[in-house]
Write an enzyme that holds these catalytic residues in place. Structure first.
Site, PDB file in Angstrom:
ATOM      1  N   MET A  30       0.836  -1.196   0.000  1.00 27.37           N
ATOM      2  CA  MET A  30       0.000   0.000   0.000  1.00 27.37           C
ATOM      3  C   MET A  30       0.876   1.254   0.000  1.00 27.37           C
ATOM      4  O   MET A  30       0.427   2.338   0.374  1.00 27.37           O
ATOM      5  CB  MET A  30      -0.962   0.002   1.194  1.00 27.37           C
ATOM      6  CG  MET A  30      -2.019  -1.087   1.092  1.00 27.37           C
ATOM      7  SD  MET A  30      -3.564  -0.720   1.944  1.00 27.37           S
ATOM      8  CE  MET A  30      -3.003  -0.545   3.626  1.00 27.37           C
ATOM      9  N   LEU A  33       6.648   3.104   1.460  1.00 24.00           N
ATOM     10  CA  LEU A  33       7.588   1.988   1.584  1.00 24.00           C
ATOM     11  C   LEU A  33       8.699   2.251   2.592  1.00 24.00           C
ATOM     12  O   LEU A  33       9.113   3.388   2.811  1.00 24.00           O
ATOM     13  CB  LEU A  33       8.206   1.680   0.210  1.00 24.00           C
ATOM     14  CG  LEU A  33       7.221   1.331  -0.907  1.00 24.00           C
ATOM     15  CD1 LEU A  33       7.978   0.976  -2.175  1.00 24.00           C
ATOM     16  CD2 LEU A  33       6.283   0.204  -0.504  1.00 24.00           C
ATOM     17  N   GLY A  36      11.391  -2.772   5.297  1.00 22.18           N
ATOM     18  CA  GLY A  36      10.673  -4.037   5.372  1.00 22.18           C
ATOM     19  C   GLY A  36      10.138  -4.432   4.006  1.00 22.18           C
ATOM     20  O   GLY A  36      10.294  -5.573   3.568  1.00 22.18           O
ATOM     21  N   HIS A  37       9.504  -3.477   3.339  1.00 20.60           N
ATOM     22  CA  HIS A  37       9.029  -3.739   1.977  1.00 20.60           C
ATOM     23  C   HIS A  37      10.194  -4.079   1.047  1.00 20.60           C
ATOM     24  O   HIS A  37      10.107  -5.000   0.225  1.00 20.60           O
ATOM     25  CB  HIS A  37       8.313  -2.505   1.412  1.00 20.60           C
ATOM     26  CG  HIS A  37       7.051  -2.138   2.110  1.00 20.60           C
ATOM     27  ND1 HIS A  37       6.937  -0.991   2.856  1.00 20.60           N
ATOM     28  CD2 HIS A  37       5.847  -2.750   2.163  1.00 20.60           C
ATOM     29  CE1 HIS A  37       5.713  -0.909   3.343  1.00 20.60           C
ATOM     30  NE2 HIS A  37       5.028  -1.963   2.945  1.00 20.60           N
TER      31      HIS A  37
END
Length: 283
Positions: A30, A33, A36-37
């Site tokens: 979503m 960012l 982690g993304h």
């Protein structure tokens, strides 16, 4: 790297890739960012010939309209961040593109969707199933990557994939944390400076609970974690459940499961943070 806004264009590009025998990896996000993304993108890049990342704030999974309104949107910055890890296609559709008409599908996702977030956020997982199934239809990935911070969401998506007989592997990736232990989340940007200093107490408390879980009952650990965090303003525990990591059903004793996991949701001020920890050493 291509930035694509329409379903037809993305399908066209990926059709050509597939004709060349290439495997497609997919990371749905979503936006807003963080590292982690990017860890998901790096794993996707490593394990597939083509890496697709979607950026779409999905309205149907928000049961709180204010939460949807305040969710951070940083598309330009996100696109820049996706260049170094090697994203090939960014799919950033409009709401009208994904929902040309209302999605009235209702998924019966079973027990994994009925506990914890399922109880606290009615309709949330149905919205997740709506958008992820739509995205899987568009991308038709071989592999899709999700972070274990959203532990329950992964179980729900796996159940949806099972029910719809979708030919995609769901790959769960470890939680990525800040240096002070706080689980990386797009919502962290909404924390004030003071709240950001306090929020790592969530992960710290979960980790500490592991050190004496072997000599404490499930109830004693739950009570200790909840009471410890509730004594730290402005933290307020919404729930802390000890569950079976496969079925996601609550456990009462350590020997009820081979995979005990503690899942927690804590409000830090008005920012809702989630985290979890595996009590693997007990087995």
């Amino acid at each position: 790297m291509e930035i694509i806004q329409t379903i037809d264009q993305l399908k066209s590009f990926l059709s050509e890739e597939r004709k060349q025998g290439k495997t497609i990896g997919f990371v749905p996000t979503m936006g807003a960012l963080h590292n982690g993304h990017l860890s998901l993108v790096r794993q996707c890049r490593k394990e597939n010939d083509v890496c697709v990342v979607s950026i779409f704030v999905n309205p149907t999974q928000f049961n709180d309209r204010n939460d949807l309104k305040t969710y951070p949107r940083t598309l330009e910055k996100d696109c820049e961040m996706l260049k170094p890890p090697g994203c090939d296609y960014i799919f950033a559709p409009s709401e009208e593109e994904m929902y040309p008409e209302p999605d009235t599908r209702v998924f019966n996702l079973g027990p994994v969707a009925e506990v914890m977030e399922g109880q606290k956020r009615p309709g949330h997982f149905n919205g997740v199933a709506q958008i992820v199934s739509k995205l899987f239809d568009v991308v038709a990935p071989d592999n899709a990557y999700f972070g274990e911070k959203d532990f329950q969401q992964i179980a729900v998506i796996r159940e949806m994939v099972r029910q719809l007989h979708l030919p995609v592997n769901i790959i769960a990736c470890p939680i990525v944390r800040e240096k002070d232990g706080l689980a990386m989340s797009s919502r962290n940007t909404r924390l004030t400076t003071e709240q950001r200093e306090i929020a790592p107490a969530i992960a710290r408390t979960l980790k500490e609970s592991c050190t004496f879980a072997a000599v404490k009952s499930v109830k004693e650990i739950k009570d200790w974690v909840i009471n410890t965090l509730n004594r730290i303003p402005p933290l307020r525990v919404e729930y802390f459940e000890m569950i079976d990591g496969h079925t996601l059903q609550p456990i009462e004793n350590w020997n009820d499961t081979k995979e005990p996991v503690g899942c927690i949701t804590v409000f830090c001020g008005d920012v809702r943070l989630i985290d979890n920890i595996k009590y693997e050493h007990l087995k």
